[in-house]
Design a protein around this motif. Sequence first.
Motif, mmCIF file in Angstrom:
data_model
loop_
_atom_site.group_PDB
_atom_site.id
_atom_site.type_symbol
_atom_site.label_atom_id
_atom_site.label_comp_id
_atom_site.label_asym_id
_atom_site.label_seq_id
_atom_site.Cartn_x
_atom_site.Cartn_y
_atom_site.Cartn_z
ATOM 1 N N MET A 241 11.282 5.718 2.572
ATOM 2 C CA MET A 241 10.447 5.325 3.705
ATOM 3 C C MET A 241 10.181 3.826 3.652
ATOM 4 O O MET A 241 9.976 3.248 2.575
ATOM 5 C CB MET A 241 9.130 6.103 3.682
ATOM 6 N N GLN A 249 5.118 3.188 9.497
ATOM 7 C CA GLN A 249 6.069 3.802 8.585
ATOM 8 C C GLN A 249 7.334 4.193 9.342
ATOM 9 O O GLN A 249 7.263 4.698 10.465
ATOM 10 C CB GLN A 249 5.449 5.028 7.912
ATOM 11 N N VAL A 251 11.460 5.890 9.083
ATOM 12 C CA VAL A 251 12.442 6.697 8.366
ATOM 13 C C VAL A 251 13.813 6.419 8.963
ATOM 14 O O VAL A 251 13.931 5.850 10.053
ATOM 15 C CB VAL A 251 12.123 8.208 8.456
ATOM 16 N N SER A 313 5.907 12.692 9.064
ATOM 17 C CA SER A 313 6.717 12.345 10.243
ATOM 18 C C SER A 313 5.951 12.737 11.509
ATOM 19 O O SER A 313 6.346 13.653 12.230
ATOM 20 C CB SER A 313 8.078 13.049 10.189
#
Length: 674
Positions: A241, A249, A251, A313
């Motif tokens: 991450m 954040q 991904v 997420s």
Amino acid sequence: MQVVCSLLCLGLAGVLGALQKDQVAQHAIKLHRGRGATHGHSWVASNCKRLVGLLRQKNVVVRKLAVAGDAVRRDRALSEPERLFQVHTLEVFQKELNESEHLVFQAVHSLQRALQGDYKDVVNMKESSRQRLEALREAAIKEEQEYVELVAAEKHQQEAVKTALAQNKTLSMLDEILEDVRRAADRLEEEIEEHAFDNNKQMKGVNVEAVLRVEDDEEDGGKRKNMSRRKEVEDDLGLSMLIDSQNNQYVLTKPRDSTMPRADHHFIKDVVSVVMLSLPCGWLCSLMGLPPMFGYIICGVLLGPSGLNSIKSMVQVETLGEFGVFFTLFVVGLEFSPERLHKVWKTSVQGSCYLSLLMVAAGLLWGQVLHIRPTQTVFISSCLSLSSTPLVSRFLAGGGRGEKEGELDYSSVLLGMLVMQDVQLGLFIAVMPTLIQAQSGDLDSFLFGSLRVFLLLAQVLVSLAAVLLLCAFLKSFLIGPYYKKLHAESKGNKEILVLGMTAFVFFMLMVTEFLDISMELGCFLGGALLSSQGHMVTTEVMGCIEPIRDFLAIIFFASIGLHVFPTFVLYELTILVVLTLSLVIMKFLMAVVVLSGILPPGSRHIRWIVSAGLAQVSEFSFVLGSRARRAGIISREVYLLVLSVTTLSLLLAPVLWRVTTHKWVPRAERKTVT
């Protein structure tokens, strides 16, 4: 070179001159007088001489690199890959020397700027810090480029070594096959590599930022398990991450090497957690006589930032929940035939428009009393005038009430008004840039934006007309043959039917999205078109789609709970309860007044039920509020108030619906709130 030494010496003298103006600095200078000052002067002179020597040595090395490069180019004994490798290595080394020299002079320039400014001037220090940050970002990009070039040079060297070995020995059949496969794999990697980083970093508006890369460490009793193996795997798969300076954040969305399968384990764990916790939460609410969706929202609260904070997420979970909205509206459309839509369209358009205008007028009135800017009041009023289509769709699940001659069905009127509000939502999102221009106070921009609003309104009307024409064409020529073909191919296997219906939903969604209308409207119209094929078709499609709808709807209501903050609600409980009750009562009464004026005399008794369905705030206010906050239309405090009032109104809506339907709907026609 003398310039550098002079700047350093003058800089230190400037520092001493500036520090003498402050009492604390004077005390510090006294402590460092005498031998300390002599030592400081000696340190400056020594390092200036050292810097001059390094720069002279750098010039000598650059000349030697140039001579070595010419020698390599003239050497005929070297193969082409080896020559490329050696020349490229020399060029990268020379570039590294030049960049190091540039950083030295850049640091001296930054020191000079700091010495010329006032140490009490925060703005000056902030600008110096910004320039240093930009320099570090540029240096990081250049260093990344040099690293990639060295990797490429190393690859060329390996190719040269393999070629030399191949010339000195006879390859077996297996080695030849593997060599051909290797060359094919290299060509494949070159074809699929997009160079997105190199292509985008020079574009206008692209900012280079520092990010943190966080590995997913699993700890058991305070000890890391298989860290070396996990780090190797995650580095290879790119599943770690990234966190930027704003605490956002990220991904991985698309890997550099797309030949290897990857899975976002954070997202998988999040969905599993939501589903597992939704079961007991929904079950308990059912046992307590509450709608199960209360339990799903509570599940989101427990797993979200205000609870265990175990959802990593969030954006992906909310995106999956949006599909629950799409399928919910598709099922609503299946229960809502085009004949019913045609019967209530006039009432739906008038009712939704009048209700929005009344909310905006009330907002402007309160804005004048409370001295709030008109742009804020217009936004907040328009945002709060919308009602939740997925929520009301769950209220109405199970079919509509039978219509009597000369009467309108309350579910038809309610869903018609909600569909028109979805259209207004798309228009409102398009108008938000005009509100931003009005917020800035630019009169010319505001006038131009007002003209743009009228153009957008005309565009929406044209788009709606195009969608209706497309629906008429599909109903007349394509829907019937399309479904018959799917039905014939799906005997004994429902996969084709489910896939065909899902593809049709997404087709209508993409059409309305292309025409800048709400995607939800396309899903609703898709269901309405299929319902025109008869009750048997509706029943078969409903049996296939409803399980998908129910599962995705659970994710959607849980995603609402992710934005509920119980601590904030408890801190401001009194004001939030007063605001929520005032808003719900105001929307209820406004809807009653509007419906009393536009409904036929024989159907005015349904105004109470329709008003109860409209007396809450749409979950899309979360999206609108976040955009308005980023644009500066509303403050953080107003955004949190809108968020909390929306959530409380959604929680209050089932109670108001049950009370109203218990009084105004016959027992045989009532539906269970799910």
